[in-house]
Motif scaffolding. Structure first.
Motif, short mmCIF file in Angstrom:
data_model
loop_
_atom_site.label_atom_id
_atom_site.label_comp_id
_atom_site.label_asym_id
_atom_site.label_seq_id
_atom_site.Cartn_x
_atom_site.Cartn_y
_atom_site.Cartn_z
N ARG D 87 -3.79 15.16 37.26
CA ARG D 87 -3.66 16.27 38.20
C ARG D 87 -5.02 16.92 38.39
O ARG D 87 -5.76 17.12 37.43
CB ARG D 87 -2.65 17.29 37.68
N VAL D 90 -6.45 20.95 36.92
CA VAL D 90 -6.56 21.33 35.50
C VAL D 90 -7.99 21.12 35.06
O VAL D 90 -8.75 20.40 35.74
CB VAL D 90 -5.60 20.50 34.63
N ASP D 93 -11.18 18.36 30.64
CA ASP D 93 -10.66 17.71 29.43
C ASP D 93 -9.20 17.33 29.60
O ASP D 93 -8.77 16.26 29.20
CB ASP D 93 -10.87 18.60 28.19
N MET D 94 -8.45 18.20 30.27
CA MET D 94 -7.04 17.87 30.47
C MET D 94 -6.89 16.71 31.46
O MET D 94 -5.99 15.87 31.34
CB MET D 94 -6.28 19.09 30.98
N TRP D 97 -7.51 13.73 29.43
CA TRP D 97 -6.33 13.55 28.57
C TRP D 97 -5.19 12.88 29.34
O TRP D 97 -4.62 11.87 28.91
CB TRP D 97 -5.92 14.92 28.03
N HIS D 98 -4.90 13.38 30.50
CA HIS D 98 -3.81 12.78 31.28
C HIS D 98 -4.15 11.35 31.69
O HIS D 98 -3.31 10.46 31.66
CB HIS D 98 -3.52 13.63 32.52
N SER D 195 -5.14 11.09 21.74
CA SER D 195 -5.62 12.22 20.94
C SER D 195 -6.83 11.83 20.10
O SER D 195 -7.81 12.57 20.01
CB SER D 195 -4.47 12.70 20.04
N MET D 198 -9.85 11.77 22.35
CA MET D 198 -10.31 13.09 22.75
C MET D 198 -11.07 13.76 21.61
O MET D 198 -12.12 14.35 21.82
CB MET D 198 -9.11 13.98 23.15
N ASN D 199 -10.52 13.64 20.43
CA ASN D 199 -11.18 14.29 19.30
C ASN D 199 -12.48 13.61 18.93
O ASN D 199 -13.44 14.25 18.53
CB ASN D 199 -10.24 14.30 18.10
N THR D 201 -14.50 11.93 20.98
CA THR D 201 -15.57 11.99 21.97
C THR D 201 -15.71 13.34 22.62
O THR D 201 -16.82 13.82 22.86
CB THR D 201 -15.34 10.95 23.08
N LEU D 203 -14.97 16.35 21.60
CA LEU D 203 -15.56 17.35 20.73
C LEU D 203 -17.06 17.16 20.65
O LEU D 203 -17.84 18.11 20.76
CB LEU D 203 -14.94 17.26 19.33
#
Lengths: 221, 221, 221, 221
Positions: D87, D90, D93-94, D97-98, D195, D198-199, D201, D203
């Motif tokens: 989407r 947002v 990062d989101m 994530w999506h 997850s 994301m954590n 990279t 971060l």
DNA sequence: AATGAATGAGTTTTCATTCAT
DNA sequence: TATGAATGAAAACTCATTCAT
């Protein structure tokens, strides 16, 4: 006058599979008989068959398998020819006589098949030696049964001079050898060959049965 | 002090030419008998002989020629073995008897040679078929002479049931076939084989000579 | 003036076996890297190596085996390059740093080897997929040990956001991907690539160790 | 009474063209994913599709073209899956994530497609390497835009330790590698994979943004 | 004399591809 | 439309054979 056949030399006409298989097998027998297994090339077979190599592979497998098909088909033919020629309701000598005539009939009718079976199948390597040995063993056993039944029914005790199996092997070899000889002397009638063999071996066998035995006239060293 | 010999480790010792040739021929016969002409590789022959391939080519020629040397040497051996075993001053049946015993003696002593001659020489292609056929023809002629001399001296007119050459061919084939059979039944004595053959064929031949003839008991269609 | 080299274009000079093997392997790696396993032809390899096909078969075996030799030689090279570049007496991050630099050093020095290993070995069929998977597993395990040791020594409890093996796999993939990217951007220095990776992943990893965690800011679906 | 339908037993039913094409493409993807491009045979594809080879050629072209259709269809699917999952309203990062979750959703749902795209398309030769490279480039560009926008909006000057494109390439590679790893560890939930990434990279990326930089603790030789 | 190194030339085999019905 | 029948073309591989040392 009959219309000239449509010759499309490039692409073979579409034929049903069994027909093509026969064509290929015939060509293979011809080529194998001419050159032997190793010197026969798939190229020549496909040429003679009028068919491309991929068809051969697709229908009858690789060279070894193809040769196997040939050996089996011709073995079958030979067995059937002999079996059909022999009648069970006659004395053993007549059974042998008929069997021999049928055998020579086969050799005359299927010269190439005989050459493949007799001359080339043993040296092809692979499982063929065994198949041919088995075929030959069947022939020997058949003859042995004839010989033994003829012998025992007339009271032939087991003597050193006699061996059903050994003599059957000898007789079969004699018949084969004569078949070979025949290939170079084609003007002799098949019945004559069979007659020679009967007189050479069966008379001797009768002598044995009746107690006449050949023995060396001096001690064998 | 220890002499520091120049050691070129793998290098075969210098040997006189005839010795090398024998080494190579022995190896070749062994390998040819094991695999047949086509499946035998020059590599394996050179391995077994312990000699490099160029030596083979230089001493005995290419594969075909090498095989020819083998065939000739072993033919020679076979002929000599039989010739040495036969004495001219005995009756024909005894000559045959001695010839057969010598033949089986050779087969026993030179198993591999026999296999090369009998099984592989015919299918090698090239000129070998003819050489072997010639060898066989010599054997047949020999036997034929025996048979014919025995026959004519006792007044055997030429009948349809008789043919010196044909019967000789049959007898030779029978002897060969029995030799093959022997390879799988090695516990039978060689004299016994010869005895079987004499009884199977010579007795029958004697019958013929004396006018007893086998004929089919019903008209052969 | 220097005498022109004797060029005998027909027949390759006689060279000791190990030299020829190296020539062949080098050519094979070149050709495999260019076309992949299936599209590479033995003919081209023999051309590039300046050697006839039979030599290849005799020295290094059939195509599959030849490819295996390539894969093994280059794997070995890669492993040694990385092993030699890493020092055990430094902190984990520096070990990783050195490993990455060595890895990119290898990729730069042996571009073709890397392509064979990374791009073609997996799809060759046969046992190569397993070999490559094993090689990769070794790399992942190595990295995992670094990561885990760094983590546990600083008290990283096992959290859902962390997985030594998973992260190692990710890191290895990132390194490989960057190596690929590098093939198209050759003007970047190898140290820079390693630096990017360290900053992208190691910093994040440090955050984790120190309890900073990324979580989606809204319920995932 | 039983209706005697005209049964032409092997003949496939007449179907509308799009249905046939789907049948064929599905079969092709299955077979390509199982064996790779080169080891897949048109015969097997036609078997699996339940359709004769000429149909394949007529509907979807020769092997290369067929493979192209597969690659394009599955690329399309992958792109759409990711696009539909992301989407625009947002934070970056989101979005990432999506995107990752959608990507792993696709890999789970279309395992074979993923294997074709990731493992086999690059080694097929022909134009596919480029297509796949293009697809990958799109993914990298997408991620780069996220990263860069996130960076610039928070004032990340271009440092040596940072490269939007390089890091995007690394991230994409990490995601792919984790997808591969997943194939052998299917019991991990897809959200977990995302997850981890994301954590690992993001971060790190945040650290960069905030000025924390990793540098080797000793001069890199 | 003796050989390791090298190859020409041929074979079998397997595809993707297309007629002809 | 749909296919069984058919093939061109090219690949891997293996010999017997010879050169150069």
């Amino acid at each position: 006058m009959a219309q000239d056949v449509q010759r499309s030399p490039e692409r073979a006409k579409r034929l049903p599979r069994p027909v093509r298989e026969k064509q290929i097998l015939d060509a293979a027998v011809e080529v194998f008989s001419r050159h032997g297994y190793h010197l026969a090339s798939m190229d020549e077979i496909s040429d003679v068959a009028g068919v491309s190599k991929p068809m051969i592979y697709s229908y009858l497998g690789a060279k070894e398998e193809l040769f196997g098909h040939c050996v089996r088909r011709e073995s079958q033919r030979l067995l059937e020819a002999v079996r059909d020629g022999v009648r069970a309701d006659v004395p053993p000598d007549m059974q042998l006589w008929h069997g021999l005539r049928s055998f020579y009939g086969f050799v005359a009718a299927y010269r190439e098949s005989w050459i493949v079976l007799h001359r080339h199948a043993l040296t092809a390597g692979g499982p063929f030696a065994e198949e041919i040995t088995a075929l030959r063993a069947r022939a020997v056993a058949l003859v042995r049964d004839l010989v033994v039944s003829a012998g025992t029914e007339r009271g032939l005790a087991s003597q050193a001079e006699f061996s059903g199996e050994g003599m059957a092997a000898a007789l079969v070899g004699a018949a084969e050898s004569l078949a070979d000889w025949w290939l170079d002397h084609p003007d002799v009638a098949d019945g004559v060959l069979a007659s020679w063999l009967m007189n050479l071996t069966w008379l001797g066998f009768n002598d044995l049965v009746e107690g006449r035995v050949w023995r060396p006239t001096e001690p064998a060293e």
